[in-house]
Design an enzyme around this catalytic site. Structure first.
Site, PDB file in Angstrom:
ATOM      1  N   ARG A  29       0.828  -1.198   0.000  1.00  0.00           N
ATOM      2  CA  ARG A  29       0.000   0.000   0.000  1.00  0.00           C
ATOM      3  C   ARG A  29       0.871   1.259   0.000  1.00  0.00           C
ATOM      4  O   ARG A  29       1.888   1.317   0.691  1.00  0.00           O
ATOM      5  CB  ARG A  29      -0.949   0.005   1.211  1.00  0.00           C
ATOM      6  N   ASP A  30       0.435   2.241  -0.800  1.00  0.00           N
ATOM      7  CA  ASP A  30       1.147   3.516  -0.883  1.00  0.00           C
ATOM      8  C   ASP A  30       1.070   4.233   0.473  1.00  0.00           C
ATOM      9  O   ASP A  30       0.017   4.283   1.115  1.00  0.00           O
ATOM     10  CB  ASP A  30       0.522   4.390  -1.981  1.00  0.00           C
ATOM     11  N   ILE A  31       2.177   4.786   0.908  1.00  0.00           N
ATOM     12  CA  ILE A  31       2.253   5.449   2.219  1.00  0.00           C
ATOM     13  C   ILE A  31       1.441   6.746   2.244  1.00  0.00           C
ATOM     14  O   ILE A  31       1.019   7.202   3.319  1.00  0.00           O
ATOM     15  CB  ILE A  31       3.740   5.715   2.581  1.00  0.00           C
ATOM     16  N   ASN A  87       4.230   6.218 -13.872  1.00  0.00           N
ATOM     17  CA  ASN A  87       4.768   7.555 -14.107  1.00  0.00           C
ATOM     18  C   ASN A  87       6.226   7.402 -14.542  1.00  0.00           C
ATOM     19  O   ASN A  87       6.969   6.635 -13.929  1.00  0.00           O
ATOM     20  CB  ASN A  87       4.686   8.396 -12.832  1.00  0.00           C
ATOM     21  N   VAL A  96       9.942   8.157  -7.302  1.00  0.00           N
ATOM     22  CA  VAL A  96      10.771   7.036  -6.840  1.00  0.00           C
ATOM     23  C   VAL A  96      11.253   6.290  -8.084  1.00  0.00           C
ATOM     24  O   VAL A  96      10.435   5.803  -8.883  1.00  0.00           O
ATOM     25  CB  VAL A  96       9.979   6.088  -5.907  1.00  0.00           C
ATOM     26  N   HIS A 100       7.309   1.121 -10.818  1.00  0.00           N
ATOM     27  CA  HIS A 100       6.131   0.735 -10.024  1.00  0.00           C
ATOM     28  C   HIS A 100       4.868   1.052 -10.798  1.00  0.00           C
ATOM     29  O   HIS A 100       4.775   2.080 -11.471  1.00  0.00           O
ATOM     30  CB  HIS A 100       6.113   1.437  -8.661  1.00  0.00           C
ATOM     31  N   HIS A 102       1.028   1.931 -10.328  1.00  0.00           N
ATOM     32  CA  HIS A 102       0.022   2.397  -9.375  1.00  0.00           C
ATOM     33  C   HIS A 102      -1.303   1.700  -9.674  1.00  0.00           C
ATOM     34  O   HIS A 102      -1.735   1.641 -10.834  1.00  0.00           O
ATOM     35  CB  HIS A 102      -0.214   3.905  -9.528  1.00  0.00           C
TER      36      HIS A 102
HETATM   37  P1  5GP Z   1       5.714   8.095  -8.235  1.00  0.00           P
HETATM   38  O1  5GP Z   1       5.443   9.534  -7.887  1.00  0.00           O
HETATM   39  O2  5GP Z   1       7.195   7.829  -8.342  1.00  0.00           O
HETATM   40  O3  5GP Z   1       4.957   7.592  -9.432  1.00  0.00           O
HETATM   41  O4  5GP Z   1       5.138   7.243  -7.040  1.00  0.00           O
HETATM   42  C1  5GP Z   1       5.871   6.983  -5.879  1.00  0.00           C
HETATM   43  C2  5GP Z   1       4.866   6.612  -4.830  1.00  0.00           C
HETATM   44  O5  5GP Z   1       5.576   6.029  -3.747  1.00  0.00           O
HETATM   45  C3  5GP Z   1       4.109   7.805  -4.258  1.00  0.00           C
HETATM   46  O6  5GP Z   1       2.717   7.632  -4.459  1.00  0.00           O
HETATM   47  C4  5GP Z   1       4.501   7.823  -2.778  1.00  0.00           C
HETATM   48  O7  5GP Z   1       3.431   8.164  -1.930  1.00  0.00           O
HETATM   49  C5  5GP Z   1       4.965   6.400  -2.550  1.00  0.00           C
HETATM   50  N1  5GP Z   1       5.965   6.247  -1.514  1.00  0.00           N
HETATM   51  C6  5GP Z   1       7.069   7.038  -1.307  1.00  0.00           C
HETATM   52  N2  5GP Z   1       7.789   6.585  -0.269  1.00  0.00           N
HETATM   53  C7  5GP Z   1       7.136   5.487   0.204  1.00  0.00           C
HETATM   54  C8  5GP Z   1       7.394   4.587   1.289  1.00  0.00           C
HETATM   55  O8  5GP Z   1       8.386   4.696   2.019  1.00  0.00           O
HETATM   56  N3  5GP Z   1       6.503   3.587   1.489  1.00  0.00           N
HETATM   57  C9  5GP Z   1       5.389   3.435   0.684  1.00  0.00           C
HETATM   58  N4  5GP Z   1       4.568   2.407   0.965  1.00  0.00           N
HETATM   59  N5  5GP Z   1       5.124   4.258  -0.347  1.00  0.00           N
HETATM   60  C10 5GP Z   1       5.983   5.275  -0.584  1.00  0.00           C
END
Ligand code: 5GP
Ligand code: ZN
Length: 114
Positions: A29-31, A87, A96, A100, A102
């Protein structure tokens, strides 16, 4: 690679709310959820972005997409509908740099995304 946040989650160095795991894929799950259901599906190997995909990753990415459909059903969002997405790089909103997918649901999304 050692500094990668999601590699640390794969290794267990950082905790995560895991919803699925096998030898090649992890889902958690997303944080900072952007929807009532917000799950991240990642390969266990470090692939920075979609731009780094190679033909040998096809099965892995196929499994990730397949898993999004399975998890959507498990989460009870499949019927109403949901959003999936990768993304890529800065303009794509990537923060990140470990691939990944979503999976988001539980609300209605706009199109096009902001
Ligand atoms: P991006 O913006 O790279 O497409 O998505 C990265 C996602 O990783 C974001 O939705 C963010 O909330 C999530 N995220 C960042 N750090 C962590 C973490 O330490 N744990 C979890 N579970 N999600 C994270
Ligand atoms: Zn990584």
């Amino acid at each position: 690679m050692n500094k990668c946040l999601f590699c640390k989650i794969v290794k267990g160095d950082i905790p995560a709310d895991k919803v699925f795991e096998n030898e090649s894929i992890l889902a958690f799950r997303d944080i900072n959820p952007a929807a009532p259901t917000h799950i991240l599906i990642i390969p266990k190997i470090h692939i920075p972005t979609l731009n780094d995909l190679k033909p040998e990753h096809s099965n892995l990415v196929g499994e990730m997409i397949q898993l999004s459909s399975v998890l959507a059903k498990k989460e009870g969002i499949a019927e109403a509908g949901y959003r999936t997405g990768f993304n890529c790089n800065e303009a794509g909103g990537q923060t990140v740099y470990h691939l990944h997918l979503h999976l988001m649901g539980g609300r209605t999304f706009g199109w096009p995304p902001g």
